[in-house]
Design a protein around this motif. Sequence first.
Motif, PDB file in Angstrom:
ATOM      1  N   THR A 167      20.338   3.282 -59.867  1.00 51.07           N
ATOM      2  CA  THR A 167      21.783   3.017 -59.763  1.00 51.07           C
ATOM      3  C   THR A 167      22.072   1.578 -59.354  1.00 51.07           C
ATOM      4  OG1 THR A 167      21.789   3.805 -57.476  1.00 51.07           O
ATOM      5  CG2 THR A 167      22.307   5.417 -59.198  1.00 51.07           C
ATOM      6  N   ALA A 168      21.066   0.711 -59.409  1.00 52.63           N
ATOM      7  CA  ALA A 168      21.231  -0.687 -58.986  1.00 52.63           C
ATOM      8  C   ALA A 168      22.382  -1.402 -59.692  1.00 52.63           C
ATOM      9  CB  ALA A 168      19.927  -1.441 -59.166  1.00 52.63           C
ATOM     10  N   PRO A 169      22.546  -1.248 -61.007  1.00 55.37           N
ATOM     11  CA  PRO A 169      23.672  -1.945 -61.645  1.00 55.37           C
ATOM     12  C   PRO A 169      25.031  -1.548 -61.034  1.00 55.37           C
ATOM     13  CG  PRO A 169      22.120  -1.219 -63.300  1.00 55.37           C
ATOM     14  CD  PRO A 169      21.685  -0.607 -61.995  1.00 55.37           C
ATOM     15  N   ALA A 170      25.166  -0.291 -60.679  1.00 43.69           N
ATOM     16  CA  ALA A 170      26.422   0.135 -60.057  1.00 43.69           C
ATOM     17  C   ALA A 170      26.590  -0.503 -58.688  1.00 43.69           C
ATOM     18  CB  ALA A 170      26.466   1.658 -59.946  1.00 43.69           C
ATOM     19  N   TRP A 171      25.505  -0.588 -57.916  1.00 40.37           N
ATOM     20  CA  TRP A 171      25.594  -1.210 -56.598  1.00 40.37           C
ATOM     21  C   TRP A 171      25.924  -2.691 -56.712  1.00 40.37           C
ATOM     22  CZ3 TRP A 171      26.409   1.690 -52.706  1.00 40.37           C
ATOM     23  CH2 TRP A 171      25.873   2.966 -52.642  1.00 40.37           C
ATOM     24  N   VAL A 172      25.365  -3.341 -57.730  1.00 42.46           N
ATOM     25  CA  VAL A 172      25.677  -4.761 -57.949  1.00 42.46           C
ATOM     26  C   VAL A 172      27.167  -4.922 -58.261  1.00 42.46           C
ATOM     27  CG1 VAL A 172      25.291  -6.731 -59.477  1.00 42.46           C
ATOM     28  CG2 VAL A 172      23.352  -5.378 -58.634  1.00 42.46           C
ATOM     29  N   ALA A 173      27.687  -4.030 -59.079  1.00 42.75           N
ATOM     30  CA  ALA A 173      29.113  -4.097 -59.405  1.00 42.75           C
ATOM     31  C   ALA A 173      29.964  -3.849 -58.170  1.00 42.75           C
ATOM     32  CB  ALA A 173      29.445  -3.079 -60.493  1.00 42.75           C
ATOM     33  N   VAL A 174      29.598  -2.876 -57.369  1.00 45.54           N
ATOM     34  CA  VAL A 174      30.341  -2.589 -56.136  1.00 45.54           C
ATOM     35  C   VAL A 174      30.286  -3.795 -55.198  1.00 45.54           C
ATOM     36  CG1 VAL A 174      30.348  -1.170 -54.043  1.00 45.54           C
ATOM     37  CG2 VAL A 174      30.106  -0.086 -56.280  1.00 45.54           C
ATOM     38  N   ALA A 175      29.122  -4.390 -55.070  1.00 47.05           N
ATOM     39  CA  ALA A 175      28.977  -5.564 -54.205  1.00 47.05           C
ATOM     40  C   ALA A 175      29.809  -6.729 -54.720  1.00 47.05           C
ATOM     41  CB  ALA A 175      27.514  -5.952 -54.100  1.00 47.05           C
ATOM     42  N   ALA A 176      29.842  -6.903 -56.036  1.00 49.42           N
ATOM     43  CA  ALA A 176      30.637  -7.982 -56.619  1.00 49.42           C
ATOM     44  C   ALA A 176      32.124  -7.767 -56.366  1.00 49.42           C
ATOM     45  CB  ALA A 176      30.364  -8.090 -58.113  1.00 49.42           C
ATOM     46  N   VAL A 177      32.577  -6.541 -56.530  1.00 51.81           N
ATOM     47  CA  VAL A 177      33.991  -6.236 -56.279  1.00 51.81           C
ATOM     48  C   VAL A 177      34.319  -6.459 -54.805  1.00 51.81           C
ATOM     49  CG1 VAL A 177      35.691  -4.369 -56.213  1.00 51.81           C
ATOM     50  CG2 VAL A 177      34.252  -4.686 -58.235  1.00 51.81           C
ATOM     51  N   ALA A 178      33.417  -6.036 -53.923  1.00 49.36           N
ATOM     52  CA  ALA A 178      33.638  -6.239 -52.489  1.00 49.36           C
ATOM     53  C   ALA A 178      33.683  -7.725 -52.150  1.00 49.36           C
ATOM     54  CB  ALA A 178      32.542  -5.543 -51.695  1.00 49.36           C
ATOM     55  N   ALA A 179      32.827  -8.514 -52.774  1.00 49.56           N
ATOM     56  CA  ALA A 179      32.817  -9.956 -52.515  1.00 49.56           C
ATOM     57  C   ALA A 179      34.106 -10.604 -52.997  1.00 49.56           C
ATOM     58  CB  ALA A 179      31.613 -10.596 -53.196  1.00 49.56           C
ATOM     59  N   VAL A 180      34.566 -10.216 -54.166  1.00 44.28           N
ATOM     60  CA  VAL A 180      35.823 -10.763 -54.687  1.00 44.28           C
ATOM     61  C   VAL A 180      36.987 -10.353 -53.792  1.00 44.28           C
ATOM     62  CG1 VAL A 180      37.450 -10.627 -56.617  1.00 44.28           C
ATOM     63  CG2 VAL A 180      35.012 -10.940 -57.060  1.00 44.28           C
ATOM     64  N   ALA A 181      36.992  -9.114 -53.331  1.00 40.35           N
ATOM     65  CA  ALA A 181      38.053  -8.658 -52.437  1.00 40.35           C
ATOM     66  C   ALA A 181      38.032  -9.433 -51.127  1.00 40.35           C
ATOM     67  CB  ALA A 181      37.922  -7.159 -52.179  1.00 40.35           C
ATOM     68  N   ALA A 182      36.846  -9.706 -50.610  1.00 40.74           N
ATOM     69  CA  ALA A 182      36.738 -10.467 -49.364  1.00 40.74           C
ATOM     70  C   ALA A 182      37.256 -11.887 -49.544  1.00 40.74           C
ATOM     71  CB  ALA A 182      35.293 -10.482 -48.886  1.00 40.74           C
ATOM     72  N   VAL A 183      36.902 -12.515 -50.646  1.00 41.17           N
ATOM     73  CA  VAL A 183      37.384 -13.874 -50.920  1.00 41.17           C
ATOM     74  C   VAL A 183      38.904 -13.864 -51.094  1.00 41.17           C
ATOM     75  CG1 VAL A 183      37.354 -15.738 -52.626  1.00 41.17           C
ATOM     76  CG2 VAL A 183      35.218 -14.693 -51.872  1.00 41.17           C
ATOM     77  N   ALA A 184      39.435 -12.874 -51.766  1.00 39.23           N
ATOM     78  CA  ALA A 184      40.880 -12.781 -51.955  1.00 39.23           C
ATOM     79  C   ALA A 184      41.593 -12.586 -50.615  1.00 39.23           C
ATOM     80  CB  ALA A 184      41.215 -11.632 -52.905  1.00 39.23           C
ATOM     81  N   ALA A 185      41.001 -11.787 -49.743  1.00 37.98           N
ATOM     82  CA  ALA A 185      41.608 -11.558 -48.425  1.00 37.98           C
ATOM     83  C   ALA A 185      41.615 -12.850 -47.614  1.00 37.98           C
ATOM     84  CB  ALA A 185      40.859 -10.458 -47.687  1.00 37.98           C
ATOM     85  N   VAL A 186      40.510 -13.578 -47.645  1.00 36.36           N
ATOM     86  CA  VAL A 186      40.453 -14.850 -46.925  1.00 36.36           C
ATOM     87  C   VAL A 186      41.464 -15.835 -47.504  1.00 36.36           C
ATOM     88  CG1 VAL A 186      38.987 -16.856 -46.462  1.00 36.36           C
ATOM     89  CG2 VAL A 186      38.081 -14.551 -46.154  1.00 36.36           C
ATOM     90  N   ALA A 187      41.571 -15.880 -48.815  1.00 36.48           N
ATOM     91  CA  ALA A 187      42.538 -16.779 -49.456  1.00 36.48           C
ATOM     92  C   ALA A 187      43.970 -16.397 -49.081  1.00 36.48           C
ATOM     93  CB  ALA A 187      42.349 -16.751 -50.966  1.00 36.48           C
ATOM     94  N   ALA A 188      44.244 -15.108 -49.019  1.00 35.06           N
ATOM     95  CA  ALA A 188      45.589 -14.669 -48.655  1.00 35.06           C
ATOM     96  C   ALA A 188      45.924 -15.061 -47.224  1.00 35.06           C
ATOM     97  CB  ALA A 188      45.710 -13.155 -48.831  1.00 35.06           C
ATOM     98  N   VAL A 189      44.977 -14.880 -46.322  1.00 32.08           N
ATOM     99  CA  VAL A 189      45.205 -15.270 -44.922  1.00 32.08           C
ATOM    100  C   VAL A 189      45.406 -16.776 -44.824  1.00 32.08           C
ATOM    101  CG1 VAL A 189      44.128 -15.402 -42.643  1.00 32.08           C
ATOM    102  CG2 VAL A 189      44.029 -13.285 -43.945  1.00 32.08           C
ATOM    103  N   ALA A 190      44.608 -17.539 -45.553  1.00 32.73           N
ATOM    104  CA  ALA A 190      44.748 -18.991 -45.537  1.00 32.73           C
ATOM    105  C   ALA A 190      46.098 -19.421 -46.105  1.00 32.73           C
ATOM    106  CB  ALA A 190      43.606 -19.637 -46.324  1.00 32.73           C
ATOM    107  N   ALA A 191      46.546 -18.755 -47.148  1.00 29.19           N
ATOM    108  CA  ALA A 191      47.842 -19.088 -47.740  1.00 29.19           C
ATOM    109  C   ALA A 191      48.981 -18.788 -46.772  1.00 29.19           C
ATOM    110  CB  ALA A 191      48.034 -18.312 -49.041  1.00 29.19           C
TER     111      ALA A 191
END
Length: 67
Positions: A8-32
Amino acid sequence: MFALFVATAPAWVAVAAVAAVAAVAAVAAVAAVAAGMVVSEGFDYAAKGIRSGFDSFIGYGVENWGW
């Protein structure tokens, strides 16, 4: 269990990628929001300064020039 993880590694990679993008978006929103607050405070400070200067100018004219 490890085989299941590897399978199931490809699914975990996708989940990790989505989590990373969400984290970056949250940081960007706080900075904005923080940047918006700083700009807003700057505008408030400038408006108070302009008002104070205008009041001082009018007060000086009233006291010294009989406006």
